[in-house]
Structure formats: structure tokens, C-alpha cells
Write a protein that holds these residues in place. Structure first.
Motif, PDB file in Angstrom:
ATOM      1  N   ASN A  94       0.807  -1.222   0.000  1.00 25.86           N
ATOM      2  CA  ASN A  94       0.000   0.000   0.000  1.00 25.86           C
ATOM      3  C   ASN A  94       0.840   1.272   0.000  1.00 25.86           C
ATOM      4  OD1 ASN A  94      -2.532  -1.278  -0.102  1.00 25.86           O
ATOM      5  ND2 ASN A  94      -2.492  -1.648   2.110  1.00 25.86           N
ATOM      6  N   SER A  95       2.150   1.128   0.049  1.00 24.30           N
ATOM      7  CA  SER A  95       3.005   2.299  -0.056  1.00 24.30           C
ATOM      8  C   SER A  95       3.353   2.610  -1.510  1.00 24.30           C
ATOM      9  CB  SER A  95       4.293   2.073   0.743  1.00 24.30           C
ATOM     10  OG  SER A  95       5.007   0.981   0.207  1.00 24.30           O
ATOM     11  N   SER A  96       2.942   1.754  -2.390  1.00 28.73           N
ATOM     12  CA  SER A  96       3.237   1.931  -3.821  1.00 28.73           C
ATOM     13  C   SER A  96       1.928   2.141  -4.569  1.00 28.73           C
ATOM     14  CB  SER A  96       3.958   0.688  -4.355  1.00 28.73           C
ATOM     15  OG  SER A  96       4.257   0.835  -5.728  1.00 28.73           O
ATOM     16  N   THR A  97       1.591   3.418  -4.742  1.00 28.29           N
ATOM     17  CA  THR A  97       0.313   3.752  -5.366  1.00 28.29           C
ATOM     18  C   THR A  97       0.492   4.872  -6.377  1.00 28.29           C
ATOM     19  OG1 THR A  97      -0.249   5.349  -3.633  1.00 28.29           O
ATOM     20  CG2 THR A  97      -1.028   3.093  -3.323  1.00 28.29           C
ATOM     21  N   TYR A  98      -0.490   5.003  -7.239  1.00 31.60           N
ATOM     22  CA  TYR A  98      -0.500   6.102  -8.202  1.00 31.60           C
ATOM     23  C   TYR A  98      -1.949   6.517  -8.410  1.00 31.60           C
ATOM     24  CZ  TYR A  98       0.184   8.863 -12.391  1.00 31.60           C
ATOM     25  OH  TYR A  98       0.195   9.895 -13.283  1.00 31.60           O
ATOM     26  N   TYR A  99      -2.162   7.824  -8.530  1.00 33.06           N
ATOM     27  CA  TYR A  99      -3.495   8.365  -8.769  1.00 33.06           C
ATOM     28  C   TYR A  99      -3.456   9.321  -9.951  1.00 33.06           C
ATOM     29  CZ  TYR A  99      -4.374   6.738  -4.011  1.00 33.06           C
ATOM     30  OH  TYR A  99      -4.503   5.966  -2.884  1.00 33.06           O
ATOM     31  N   PHE A 100      -4.451   9.235 -10.795  1.00 30.73           N
ATOM     32  CA  PHE A 100      -4.592  10.223 -11.845  1.00 30.73           C
ATOM     33  C   PHE A 100      -5.156  11.507 -11.241  1.00 30.73           C
ATOM     34  CE2 PHE A 100      -3.496   8.161 -15.820  1.00 30.73           C
ATOM     35  CZ  PHE A 100      -3.436   6.833 -15.438  1.00 30.73           C
ATOM     36  N   ASP A 101      -4.862  12.604 -11.908  1.00 30.38           N
ATOM     37  CA  ASP A 101      -5.230  13.921 -11.361  1.00 30.38           C
ATOM     38  C   ASP A 101      -6.730  14.041 -11.100  1.00 30.38           C
ATOM     39  OD1 ASP A 101      -2.782  15.888 -13.239  1.00 30.38           O
ATOM     40  OD2 ASP A 101      -2.613  14.713 -11.406  1.00 30.38           O
ATOM     41  N   SER A 102      -7.537  13.375 -11.909  1.00 29.77           N
ATOM     42  CA  SER A 102      -8.991  13.512 -11.785  1.00 29.77           C
ATOM     43  C   SER A 102      -9.515  13.020 -10.434  1.00 29.77           C
ATOM     44  CB  SER A 102      -9.689  12.764 -12.921  1.00 29.77           C
ATOM     45  OG  SER A 102      -9.330  11.401 -12.896  1.00 29.77           O
ATOM     46  N   VAL A 103      -8.773  12.141  -9.767  1.00 27.41           N
ATOM     47  CA  VAL A 103      -9.250  11.588  -8.494  1.00 27.41           C
ATOM     48  C   VAL A 103      -8.275  11.846  -7.344  1.00 27.41           C
ATOM     49  CG1 VAL A 103     -10.569   9.795  -9.670  1.00 27.41           C
ATOM     50  CG2 VAL A 103      -8.256   9.303  -8.832  1.00 27.41           C
ATOM     51  N   LYS A 104      -7.145  12.420  -7.637  1.00 31.58           N
ATOM     52  CA  LYS A 104      -6.131  12.634  -6.607  1.00 31.58           C
ATOM     53  C   LYS A 104      -6.687  13.508  -5.495  1.00 31.58           C
ATOM     54  CE  LYS A 104      -2.074  12.997  -8.300  1.00 31.58           C
ATOM     55  NZ  LYS A 104      -0.890  13.534  -9.001  1.00 31.58           N
ATOM     56  N   GLY A 105      -6.450  13.095  -4.260  1.00 33.12           N
ATOM     57  CA  GLY A 105      -6.941  13.846  -3.114  1.00 33.12           C
ATOM     58  C   GLY A 105      -8.344  13.468  -2.691  1.00 33.12           C
ATOM     59  N   ARG A 106      -9.051  12.754  -3.542  1.00 35.76           N
ATOM     60  CA  ARG A 106     -10.423  12.332  -3.223  1.00 35.76           C
ATOM     61  C   ARG A 106     -10.545  10.823  -3.111  1.00 35.76           C
ATOM     62  NH1 ARG A 106     -14.286  12.962  -6.884  1.00 35.76           N
ATOM     63  NH2 ARG A 106     -12.929  12.989  -8.722  1.00 35.76           N
ATOM     64  N   SER A 107      -9.496  10.111  -3.482  1.00 39.30           N
ATOM     65  CA  SER A 107      -9.580   8.653  -3.537  1.00 39.30           C
ATOM     66  C   SER A 107      -8.397   8.008  -2.847  1.00 39.30           C
ATOM     67  CB  SER A 107      -9.619   8.178  -4.999  1.00 39.30           C
ATOM     68  OG  SER A 107     -10.750   8.691  -5.659  1.00 39.30           O
ATOM     69  N   THR A 108      -8.627   6.797  -2.352  1.00 38.63           N
ATOM     70  CA  THR A 108      -7.564   6.006  -1.746  1.00 38.63           C
ATOM     71  C   THR A 108      -7.672   4.579  -2.266  1.00 38.63           C
ATOM     72  OG1 THR A 108      -7.658   7.329   0.267  1.00 38.63           O
ATOM     73  CG2 THR A 108      -6.524   5.212   0.404  1.00 38.63           C
ATOM     74  N   ILE A 109      -6.568   4.081  -2.763  1.00 37.12           N
ATOM     75  CA  ILE A 109      -6.519   2.688  -3.192  1.00 37.12           C
ATOM     76  C   ILE A 109      -5.714   1.910  -2.157  1.00 37.12           C
ATOM     77  CG2 ILE A 109      -4.465   3.022  -4.644  1.00 37.12           C
ATOM     78  CD1 ILE A 109      -5.662   0.978  -6.608  1.00 37.12           C
ATOM     79  N   PHE A 110      -6.193   0.762  -1.777  1.00 35.26           N
ATOM     80  CA  PHE A 110      -5.444  -0.043  -0.814  1.00 35.26           C
ATOM     81  C   PHE A 110      -5.816  -1.504  -0.994  1.00 35.26           C
ATOM     82  CE2 PHE A 110      -8.897  -0.723   2.307  1.00 35.26           C
ATOM     83  CZ  PHE A 110      -9.769   0.294   1.962  1.00 35.26           C
ATOM     84  N   ARG A 111      -4.863  -2.336  -0.603  1.00 35.05           N
ATOM     85  CA  ARG A 111      -5.082  -3.762  -0.761  1.00 35.05           C
ATOM     86  C   ARG A 111      -5.143  -4.441   0.593  1.00 35.05           C
ATOM     87  NH1 ARG A 111      -1.115  -5.418  -4.880  1.00 35.05           N
ATOM     88  NH2 ARG A 111      -1.970  -7.478  -4.451  1.00 35.05           N
ATOM     89  N   ASP A 112      -5.959  -5.483   0.648  1.00 36.14           N
ATOM     90  CA  ASP A 112      -6.049  -6.327   1.832  1.00 36.14           C
ATOM     91  C   ASP A 112      -5.790  -7.740   1.334  1.00 36.14           C
ATOM     92  OD1 ASP A 112      -6.702  -7.894   4.008  1.00 36.14           O
ATOM     93  OD2 ASP A 112      -8.438  -6.708   4.574  1.00 36.14           O
ATOM     94  N   ASN A 113      -4.544  -8.155   1.421  1.00 35.44           N
ATOM     95  CA  ASN A 113      -4.188  -9.461   0.867  1.00 35.44           C
ATOM     96  C   ASN A 113      -4.876 -10.601   1.607  1.00 35.44           C
ATOM     97  OD1 ASN A 113      -2.623  -8.274  -1.103  1.00 35.44           O
ATOM     98  ND2 ASN A 113      -0.685  -8.594  -0.008  1.00 35.44           N
ATOM     99  N   ALA A 114      -5.178 -10.399   2.873  1.00 31.07           N
ATOM    100  CA  ALA A 114      -5.868 -11.453   3.616  1.00 31.07           C
ATOM    101  C   ALA A 114      -7.253 -11.723   3.039  1.00 31.07           C
ATOM    102  CB  ALA A 114      -5.982 -11.058   5.087  1.00 31.07           C
ATOM    103  N   LYS A 115      -7.837 -10.693   2.435  1.00 30.80           N
ATOM    104  CA  LYS A 115      -9.153 -10.832   1.813  1.00 30.80           C
ATOM    105  C   LYS A 115      -9.053 -10.980   0.300  1.00 30.80           C
ATOM    106  CE  LYS A 115     -11.624  -8.324   5.421  1.00 30.80           C
ATOM    107  NZ  LYS A 115     -12.534  -7.198   5.747  1.00 30.80           N
ATOM    108  N   ASN A 116      -7.814 -11.010  -0.194  1.00 34.73           N
ATOM    109  CA  ASN A 116      -7.593 -11.173  -1.637  1.00 34.73           C
ATOM    110  C   ASN A 116      -8.349 -10.103  -2.441  1.00 34.73           C
ATOM    111  OD1 ASN A 116      -5.966 -12.747  -3.324  1.00 34.73           O
ATOM    112  ND2 ASN A 116      -7.666 -14.061  -3.965  1.00 34.73           N
ATOM    113  N   THR A 117      -8.315  -8.898  -1.901  1.00 39.37           N
ATOM    114  CA  THR A 117      -9.135  -7.810  -2.449  1.00 39.37           C
ATOM    115  C   THR A 117      -8.353  -6.500  -2.461  1.00 39.37           C
ATOM    116  OG1 THR A 117     -11.192  -8.843  -1.676  1.00 39.37           O
ATOM    117  CG2 THR A 117     -11.262  -6.471  -2.106  1.00 39.37           C
ATOM    118  N   VAL A 118      -8.589  -5.715  -3.499  1.00 34.34           N
ATOM    119  CA  VAL A 118      -8.091  -4.349  -3.567  1.00 34.34           C
ATOM    120  C   VAL A 118      -9.307  -3.429  -3.563  1.00 34.34           C
ATOM    121  CG1 VAL A 118      -6.938  -2.635  -5.014  1.00 34.34           C
ATOM    122  CG2 VAL A 118      -5.939  -4.916  -4.718  1.00 34.34           C
ATOM    123  N   TYR A 119      -9.208  -2.368  -2.780  1.00 33.38           N
ATOM    124  CA  TYR A 119     -10.317  -1.432  -2.643  1.00 33.38           C
ATOM    125  C   TYR A 119      -9.972  -0.079  -3.267  1.00 33.38           C
ATOM    126  CZ  TYR A 119     -11.786  -4.782   0.923  1.00 33.38           C
ATOM    127  OH  TYR A 119     -12.156  -5.924   1.588  1.00 33.38           O
TER     128      TYR A 119
END
Length: 132
Positions: A55-80
Motif C-alpha cells: 500500500n506504499s506503492s500507489t499512483y493516482y490520476f489527477d482527476s481523483v487525486k486527493g479524493r480517492s484512496t486505493i489499498f489492498r487487503d491481501n488477507a481478503k484477496n481484495t483491492v479497494y
């Protein structure tokens, strides 16, 4: 069946929030970088955000930067993808795609290149509608 499944879309008012999920079935997301992208009717596909192996390696396009958060939960095999302060222009079908980590250079390069068709797995999308 090996697949990626997106969920969490829906109708939300402007200013509202949604959390989208990208869940892997029959394979482990631990070894994959994940890209979220979207497409609105009549518009070109647009990159949203990407996450690498942590979760320390992320990238956001300008259209959503500051309004969105991407994160992964490997225990749930899911990215949010947590999206806040939603705008009508955020409406569209949101897709996730997975690229094997050893085949990418950097998360930013993968995200900016946006070659989703070449990624290892792609989901079928979830619809987000932002409207009052």
C-alpha cells in the motif's frame, strides 16, 4: 473459475462516497499490481488509480487525486478503491485489472501506460452513477 470481480458500485449523490472492491477468485492477488480504470458512455477509457505489491506503492490520476484512496487487503484477496467527494463526472463503469508484479517496472509506469488489455486479468466492471 479464475477471475476478478468488481463490486460496490451504485447510485450516489454528488459529494457522497463509495468503496469499490476488486476481488480475485482462484488466484492470489499478492503477486499482482492492480489498476482501476473507468469508462463513461461516449467517452474514452480513463485511468483512475493503481497499487503495487504494497500500500506504499500507489499512483493516482489527477482527476481523483486527493479524493480517492486505493489499498489492498491481501488477507481478503481484495483491492479497494475508496472514493470521496464524488462528482457527476466520476460516473461510469469501473474496472479493475491485474498485472503480475514481476512483469511491471513501476506502478506509475504501469498506470500511465494504461495497457489494460495486456494485463493478466480483467474484471467485468461495476457501474457508478453520481447524480442528484
Amino acid at each position: 473459475q479464475v477471475q476478478l470481480v468488481e463490486s460496490g458500485g451504485g447510485l450516489v449523490q454528488p459529494g457522497g462516497s463509495l468503496r469499490l472492491s476488486c476481488t480475485a477468485s482462484r488466484f492470489t492477488l499478492d503477486y499482482y499490481a492492480i489498476a482501476w480504470f473507468r469508462q463513461a458512455p461516449g467517452k474514452e477509457r480513463e485511468g483512475v488509480s493503481c497499487v503495487g505489491g504494497s500500500n506504499s506503492s500507489t499512483y493516482y490520476f489527477d482527476s481523483v487525486k486527493g479524493r480517492s484512496t486505493i489499498f489492498r487487503d491481501n488477507a481478503k484477496n481484495t483491492v479497494y478503491l475508496q472514493m470521496n467527494s464524488l462528482k457527476p463526472e466520476d460516473s461510469g463503469v469501473y474496472y479493475c485489472a491485474a498485472a503480475y508484479l514481476k512483469r511491471i517496472t513501476t506502478v506509475e509506469a504501469m498506470c500511465r501506460r494504461g495497457n489494460y488489455a495486456a494485463m493478466d486479468y480483467r474484471g467485468k466492471g461495476t457501474l457508478v452513477t453520481v447524480s442528484s
